[in-house]
Design a protein around this motif. Structure first.
Motif, mmCIF file in Angstrom:
data_model
loop_
_atom_site.group_PDB
_atom_site.id
_atom_site.type_symbol
_atom_site.label_atom_id
_atom_site.label_comp_id
_atom_site.label_asym_id
_atom_site.label_seq_id
_atom_site.Cartn_x
_atom_site.Cartn_y
_atom_site.Cartn_z
ATOM 1 N N GLU A 1 -31.816 38.137 87.711
ATOM 2 C CA GLU A 1 -33.164 37.578 87.545
ATOM 3 C C GLU A 1 -33.128 36.075 87.283
ATOM 4 O O GLU A 1 -34.120 35.382 87.508
ATOM 5 C CB GLU A 1 -33.907 38.266 86.397
ATOM 6 N N GLU A 2 -32.001 35.559 86.793
ATOM 7 C CA GLU A 2 -31.877 34.126 86.510
ATOM 8 C C GLU A 2 -31.373 33.336 87.713
ATOM 9 O O GLU A 2 -31.294 32.119 87.657
ATOM 10 C CB GLU A 2 -30.908 33.895 85.345
ATOM 11 N N ARG A 3 -31.027 34.004 88.774
ATOM 12 C CA ARG A 3 -30.391 33.377 89.922
ATOM 13 C C ARG A 3 -31.377 33.162 91.076
ATOM 14 O O ARG A 3 -32.388 33.835 91.166
ATOM 15 C CB ARG A 3 -29.262 34.279 90.448
ATOM 16 N N TYR A 4 -31.004 32.250 91.963
ATOM 17 C CA TYR A 4 -31.722 32.063 93.219
ATOM 18 C C TYR A 4 -30.906 32.711 94.327
ATOM 19 O O TYR A 4 -29.683 32.790 94.235
ATOM 20 C CB TYR A 4 -31.895 30.571 93.537
ATOM 21 N N ASP A 5 -31.583 33.134 95.384
ATOM 22 C CA ASP A 5 -30.827 33.595 96.545
ATOM 23 C C ASP A 5 -30.578 32.392 97.454
ATOM 24 O O ASP A 5 -31.178 31.328 97.284
ATOM 25 C CB ASP A 5 -31.533 34.745 97.269
ATOM 26 N N LEU A 6 -29.673 32.561 98.385
ATOM 27 C CA LEU A 6 -29.286 31.468 99.273
ATOM 28 C C LEU A 6 -30.486 30.896 100.021
ATOM 29 O O LEU A 6 -30.670 29.678 100.072
ATOM 30 C CB LEU A 6 -28.216 31.943 100.261
ATOM 31 N N GLU A 7 -31.311 31.756 100.580
ATOM 32 C CA GLU A 7 -32.463 31.298 101.362
ATOM 33 C C GLU A 7 -33.408 30.438 100.512
ATOM 34 O O GLU A 7 -33.887 29.401 100.959
ATOM 35 C CB GLU A 7 -33.204 32.510 101.926
ATOM 36 N N THR A 8 -33.649 30.858 99.292
ATOM 37 C CA THR A 8 -34.531 30.097 98.403
ATOM 38 C C THR A 8 -33.924 28.742 98.066
ATOM 39 O O THR A 8 -34.608 27.713 98.117
ATOM 40 C CB THR A 8 -34.818 30.896 97.120
#
Length: 185
Positions: free
Chosen positions: A149-156
């Protein structure tokens, strides 16, 4: 998500060589593509684990962390001669416009990302400068590193960089992390 910092009481974990399974020294240096004459800013440098890897390949490295306690721990380990410690928020860097040839962040992008922070990174990078981002991916399991929940995905993360005026020249999703190389337009 949002601003937070790594717990100082767990700082010893930042110097664990097993971190290289998420981003090796060679991979990081390959993405930076340094000639040895550059000024590099390491954003969220912590105790200097990756800063120490970059230092032999740059003329000058600024190790930026918002926590002075992390700098204290880095000083205790011993600093390479070309590393300067800078206590600052990424959204308010004390450098001149275009002063840095490259910026790097390893496992801290999720801690400082904001439009203001990316604008500040753009400000301090010279035209054509590189911004290397290696961070925990929301596509990961969350067994290591912060919760998903604290992370971003690559696309974002790629979209955030592009919307902030960077050209993404490389991006790669791995089991727990992603890597992005962006350049100044």
């Amino acid at each position: 998500m949002g601003f937070h910092t790594y717990p100082v009481e767990r700082a010893a974990e930042l110097d664990d060589p097993s971190r290289y399974r998420y981003c090796s020294r060679e991979e990081l240096l390959g993405m930076l593509a340094l000639s040895g004459a550059e000024t590099v800013v390491d954003l969220g440098s912590g105790t200097g684990f990756y800063t120490d890897d970059v230092a032999p390949f740059a003329e000058r490295v600024y190790a930026v962390d918002i926590q002075e306690e992390m700098h204290d721990l880095y000083r205790e380990k011993g600093l390479p001669e070309n590393v300067s410690l800078v206590t600052a928020d990424v959204a308010d860097l004390p450098f001149e416009d275009g002063e840095c040839d490259a910026a790097v962040t390893t496992m801290t992008y999720h801690e400082f990302y904001s439009e203001a922070a990316l604008a500040e990174v753009r400000r301090v990078l010279r035209s054509g400068g590189r911004f290397v981002v290696v961070d925990w991916s929301a596509a990961g399991t969350g067994e290591e590193g912060p919760s998903t929940e604290e992370r971003y995905d690559l696309e974002t993360a790629v979209s955030q960089l592009e919307e902030s005026g960077f050209d993404v020249v490389f991006s790669n999703e791995r089991p727990e992390t992603f890597a992005i190389v962006a350049s100044m337009r």
